[in-house]
Design a protein around this motif. Sequence first.
Motif, PDB file in Angstrom:
ATOM      1  N   MET A   1       0.818  -1.209   0.000  1.00 25.74           N
ATOM      2  CA  MET A   1       0.000   0.000   0.000  1.00 25.74           C
ATOM      3  C   MET A   1       0.855   1.265   0.000  1.00 25.74           C
ATOM      4  SD  MET A   1      -2.631   1.867   2.051  1.00 25.74           S
ATOM      5  CE  MET A   1      -2.718   0.964   3.609  1.00 25.74           C
ATOM      6  N   SER A  90       5.864  -2.434  -6.319  1.00 28.17           N
ATOM      7  CA  SER A  90       4.566  -2.363  -5.644  1.00 28.17           C
ATOM      8  C   SER A  90       3.722  -1.198  -6.141  1.00 28.17           C
ATOM      9  CB  SER A  90       4.765  -2.249  -4.129  1.00 28.17           C
ATOM     10  OG  SER A  90       5.088  -0.925  -3.768  1.00 28.17           O
ATOM     11  N   LEU A  91       4.305  -0.372  -7.002  1.00 20.04           N
ATOM     12  CA  LEU A  91       3.535   0.751  -7.537  1.00 20.04           C
ATOM     13  C   LEU A  91       2.688   0.350  -8.725  1.00 20.04           C
ATOM     14  CD1 LEU A  91       6.217   3.575  -7.437  1.00 20.04           C
ATOM     15  CD2 LEU A  91       4.206   3.343  -5.986  1.00 20.04           C
ATOM     16  N   LYS A  92       2.914  -0.840  -9.238  1.00 17.42           N
ATOM     17  CA  LYS A  92       2.153  -1.243 -10.416  1.00 17.42           C
ATOM     18  C   LYS A  92       0.667  -1.319 -10.109  1.00 17.42           C
ATOM     19  CE  LYS A  92       5.181  -4.488 -11.462  1.00 17.42           C
ATOM     20  NZ  LYS A  92       6.063  -5.487 -12.110  1.00 17.42           N
ATOM     21  N   ALA A  93      -0.110  -0.924 -11.081  1.00 14.35           N
ATOM     22  CA  ALA A  93      -1.561  -0.878 -10.899  1.00 14.35           C
ATOM     23  C   ALA A  93      -2.085  -2.259 -10.526  1.00 14.35           C
ATOM     24  CB  ALA A  93      -2.230  -0.385 -12.169  1.00 14.35           C
ATOM     25  N   THR A  94      -3.026  -2.277  -9.597  1.00 15.93           N
ATOM     26  CA  THR A  94      -3.600  -3.555  -9.182  1.00 15.93           C
ATOM     27  C   THR A  94      -4.773  -3.946 -10.067  1.00 15.93           C
ATOM     28  OG1 THR A  94      -4.922  -2.363  -7.571  1.00 15.93           O
ATOM     29  CG2 THR A  94      -2.869  -3.346  -6.808  1.00 15.93           C
ATOM     30  N   ARG A  95      -5.466  -2.940 -10.575  1.00 17.82           N
ATOM     31  CA  ARG A  95      -6.527  -3.264 -11.532  1.00 17.82           C
ATOM     32  C   ARG A  95      -6.434  -2.360 -12.750  1.00 17.82           C
ATOM     33  NH1 ARG A  95     -11.151  -1.400  -7.198  1.00 17.82           N
ATOM     34  NH2 ARG A  95     -10.133  -2.855  -5.789  1.00 17.82           N
ATOM     35  N   LYS A  96      -6.732  -2.949 -13.873  1.00 21.06           N
ATOM     36  CA  LYS A  96      -6.655  -2.179 -15.115  1.00 21.06           C
ATOM     37  C   LYS A  96      -8.037  -1.662 -15.496  1.00 21.06           C
ATOM     38  CE  LYS A  96      -2.512  -3.581 -16.682  1.00 21.06           C
ATOM     39  NZ  LYS A  96      -1.686  -2.921 -17.628  1.00 21.06           N
ATOM     40  N   THR A  97      -9.051  -2.184 -14.858  1.00 16.81           N
ATOM     41  CA  THR A  97     -10.417  -1.822 -15.220  1.00 16.81           C
ATOM     42  C   THR A  97     -10.709  -0.372 -14.860  1.00 16.81           C
ATOM     43  OG1 THR A  97     -11.224  -2.471 -13.059  1.00 16.81           O
ATOM     44  CG2 THR A  97     -11.194  -4.158 -14.751  1.00 16.81           C
ATOM     45  N   VAL A  98     -11.576   0.217 -15.640  1.00 17.26           N
ATOM     46  CA  VAL A  98     -11.999   1.569 -15.351  1.00 17.26           C
ATOM     47  C   VAL A  98     -12.870   1.540 -14.100  1.00 17.26           C
ATOM     48  CG1 VAL A  98     -13.336   3.525 -16.154  1.00 17.26           C
ATOM     49  CG2 VAL A  98     -11.913   2.245 -17.758  1.00 17.26           C
ATOM     50  N   ARG A  99     -12.583   2.424 -13.215  1.00 18.30           N
ATOM     51  CA  ARG A  99     -13.313   2.500 -11.962  1.00 18.30           C
ATOM     52  C   ARG A  99     -14.770   2.922 -12.225  1.00 18.30           C
ATOM     53  NH1 ARG A  99     -14.162   6.970 -10.019  1.00 18.30           N
ATOM     54  NH2 ARG A  99     -12.961   7.472 -11.847  1.00 18.30           N
ATOM     55  N   SER A 102     -17.741   7.965  -9.886  1.00 22.15           N
ATOM     56  CA  SER A 102     -17.058   9.244  -9.997  1.00 22.15           C
ATOM     57  C   SER A 102     -17.717  10.227  -9.037  1.00 22.15           C
ATOM     58  CB  SER A 102     -17.156   9.761 -11.427  1.00 22.15           C
ATOM     59  OG  SER A 102     -16.606  11.047 -11.490  1.00 22.15           O
ATOM     60  N   ARG A 103     -16.932  11.135  -8.491  1.00 24.57           N
ATOM     61  CA  ARG A 103     -17.488  12.021  -7.481  1.00 24.57           C
ATOM     62  C   ARG A 103     -17.754  13.441  -7.991  1.00 24.57           C
ATOM     63  NH1 ARG A 103     -13.929  11.166  -3.872  1.00 24.57           N
ATOM     64  NH2 ARG A 103     -15.067   9.608  -2.697  1.00 24.57           N
ATOM     65  N   CYS A 104     -17.139  13.833  -9.089  1.00 23.70           N
ATOM     66  CA  CYS A 104     -17.208  15.232  -9.504  1.00 23.70           C
ATOM     67  C   CYS A 104     -18.513  15.573 -10.235  1.00 23.70           C
ATOM     68  CB  CYS A 104     -16.044  15.539 -10.419  1.00 23.70           C
ATOM     69  SG  CYS A 104     -14.475  15.117  -9.665  1.00 23.70           S
TER      70      CYS A 104
ATOM     71  N   ASP B  27      -0.311   5.951  -5.415  1.00 22.02           N
ATOM     72  CA  ASP B  27      -1.023   5.004  -4.569  1.00 22.02           C
ATOM     73  C   ASP B  27      -2.520   5.042  -4.851  1.00 22.02           C
ATOM     74  OD1 ASP B  27       0.007   3.118  -2.769  1.00 22.02           O
ATOM     75  OD2 ASP B  27      -1.038   4.103  -1.111  1.00 22.02           O
ATOM     76  N   LEU B  29      -3.836   6.019  -7.702  1.00 17.09           N
ATOM     77  CA  LEU B  29      -4.066   5.549  -9.064  1.00 17.09           C
ATOM     78  C   LEU B  29      -3.923   4.034  -9.194  1.00 17.09           C
ATOM     79  CD1 LEU B  29      -2.324   8.332 -11.169  1.00 17.09           C
ATOM     80  CD2 LEU B  29      -4.718   8.146 -10.445  1.00 17.09           C
ATOM     81  N   LYS B  30      -3.272   3.426  -8.210  1.00 13.64           N
ATOM     82  CA  LYS B  30      -3.124   1.976  -8.258  1.00 13.64           C
ATOM     83  C   LYS B  30      -4.475   1.282  -8.323  1.00 13.64           C
ATOM     84  CE  LYS B  30      -0.683  -0.342  -5.323  1.00 13.64           C
ATOM     85  NZ  LYS B  30       0.022  -0.616  -4.039  1.00 13.64           N
ATOM     86  N   GLU B  33      -8.142   4.602 -12.494  1.00 17.66           N
ATOM     87  CA  GLU B  33      -7.940   5.986 -12.900  1.00 17.66           C
ATOM     88  C   GLU B  33      -8.790   6.951 -12.077  1.00 17.66           C
ATOM     89  OE1 GLU B  33     -10.985   6.055 -16.717  1.00 17.66           O
ATOM     90  OE2 GLU B  33      -8.834   6.216 -17.059  1.00 17.66           O
ATOM     91  N   CYS B  37     -10.124  16.260  -9.567  1.00 20.92           N
ATOM     92  CA  CYS B  37     -10.958  16.673  -8.428  1.00 20.92           C
ATOM     93  C   CYS B  37     -11.085  15.556  -7.407  1.00 20.92           C
ATOM     94  CB  CYS B  37     -12.325  17.141  -8.913  1.00 20.92           C
ATOM     95  SG  CYS B  37     -13.208  15.938  -9.908  1.00 20.92           S
ATOM     96  N   GLU B  38     -11.082  14.321  -7.871  1.00 23.25           N
ATOM     97  CA  GLU B  38     -11.118  13.207  -6.922  1.00 23.25           C
ATOM     98  C   GLU B  38      -9.837  13.154  -6.100  1.00 23.25           C
ATOM     99  OE1 GLU B  38     -13.480   9.496  -8.616  1.00 23.25           O
ATOM    100  OE2 GLU B  38     -12.128  10.339 -10.111  1.00 23.25           O
ATOM    101  N   TRP B  71     -13.517  16.518 -17.727  1.00 30.42           N
ATOM    102  CA  TRP B  71     -12.567  15.940 -16.776  1.00 30.42           C
ATOM    103  C   TRP B  71     -11.348  15.388 -17.488  1.00 30.42           C
ATOM    104  CZ3 TRP B  71     -17.832  14.860 -16.616  1.00 30.42           C
ATOM    105  CH2 TRP B  71     -18.519  15.432 -15.544  1.00 30.42           C
ATOM    106  N   ILE B  76      -2.031   5.088 -13.934  1.00 26.97           N
ATOM    107  CA  ILE B  76      -0.640   4.635 -13.907  1.00 26.97           C
ATOM    108  C   ILE B  76      -0.262   4.028 -15.249  1.00 26.97           C
ATOM    109  CG2 ILE B  76       0.867   2.824 -12.997  1.00 26.97           C
ATOM    110  CD1 ILE B  76      -0.075   3.386 -10.292  1.00 26.97           C
ATOM    111  N   SER B  78       1.787   1.370 -16.321  1.00 27.42           N
ATOM    112  CA  SER B  78       2.489   0.230 -15.737  1.00 27.42           C
ATOM    113  C   SER B  78       3.766  -0.126 -16.495  1.00 27.42           C
ATOM    114  CB  SER B  78       1.575  -0.990 -15.698  1.00 27.42           C
ATOM    115  OG  SER B  78       0.500  -0.744 -14.831  1.00 27.42           O
ATOM    116  N   VAL B  81       6.529   1.876 -15.029  1.00 24.60           N
ATOM    117  CA  VAL B  81       6.915   1.356 -13.720  1.00 24.60           C
ATOM    118  C   VAL B  81       7.794   0.118 -13.875  1.00 24.60           C
ATOM    119  CG1 VAL B  81       6.092   0.369 -11.555  1.00 24.60           C
ATOM    120  CG2 VAL B  81       4.868   2.273 -12.594  1.00 24.60           C
TER     121      VAL B  81
END
Lengths: 104, 104
Positions: A1, A90-99, A102-104, B27, B29-30, B33, B37-38, B71, B76, B78, B81
């Motif tokens: 983390m 350990s900085l490599k992305a854990t998921r590649k999927t788009v999150r 969104s909050r904005c 961290d 962005l891991k 995306e 603003c987030e 937006w 990341i 990868s 990295v």
Amino acid sequence: MLSGKNRAKTAELCHALADETRLDILDQLKEGERCVCELTDALQTGQSRLSFHLKVLKDAGLILDRPEGRWIYYAINSEAVAELEALVGSLKATRKTVRPSSRC
Amino acid sequence: MLSGKNRAKTAELCHALADETRLDILDQLKEGERCVCELTDALQTGQSRLSFHLKVLKDAGLILDRPEGRWIYYAINSEAVAELEALVGSLKATRKTVRPSSRC
DNA sequence: TTAATCAATCAAGTATTATTGATGCCGTGG
DNA sequence: CCACGGCATCAATAATACTTGATTGATTAA
């Protein structure tokens, strides 16, 4: 983390590597330990300047020093390099999927 | 051997990681995306300051940006990295033996 | 013990980076 | 078309980092 101490440690290790002169030094040390005068010769630079950069590397734990007579030999601390390698990994992305959210 | 372009590239990549705020960003962005603003919300900091650090990371190639509507999503890179991980790994000492000759 | 060498440290100056608040650009919704 | 929101960029300042030359401590050779 990469939180807390790790974050600070990673920053310090990376800062030590964020300079071409220091990378040159490490490149020299890869072939074995060297004393300062050998490094000044190899890198064609002043003793004071080199001493400064050696201190940065040493403070970060990336190199070790061994006094012998009136010389001080420096060598790479491979453990620290491996540690940093892991921290970077350990900085490599854990998921590649788009999150999804969104909050904005 | 970490010479020439590699040395400069390594220095740039390490410089980008040599800051706790930027490590915090990575961290975040891991997990996927994020838009600026987030990140300002998550990291509790000013938009201008964040934008500055995002630029450092982007210039180093460590993150990618994807504009969508008004937006801009950052993620990341990868590949970068992994590249850095390899460069750091190449710093490990090639021989542990004490070098035979001395010049001083 | 004296002189010389290796290397750390200090002080002063320069250069690079980071922070802050203001401004401007662009895309969107009214 | 207008106003707003999200973000980059700019200008000014503050903080760090680096360079250089001089000094000092420690160690060895004469």
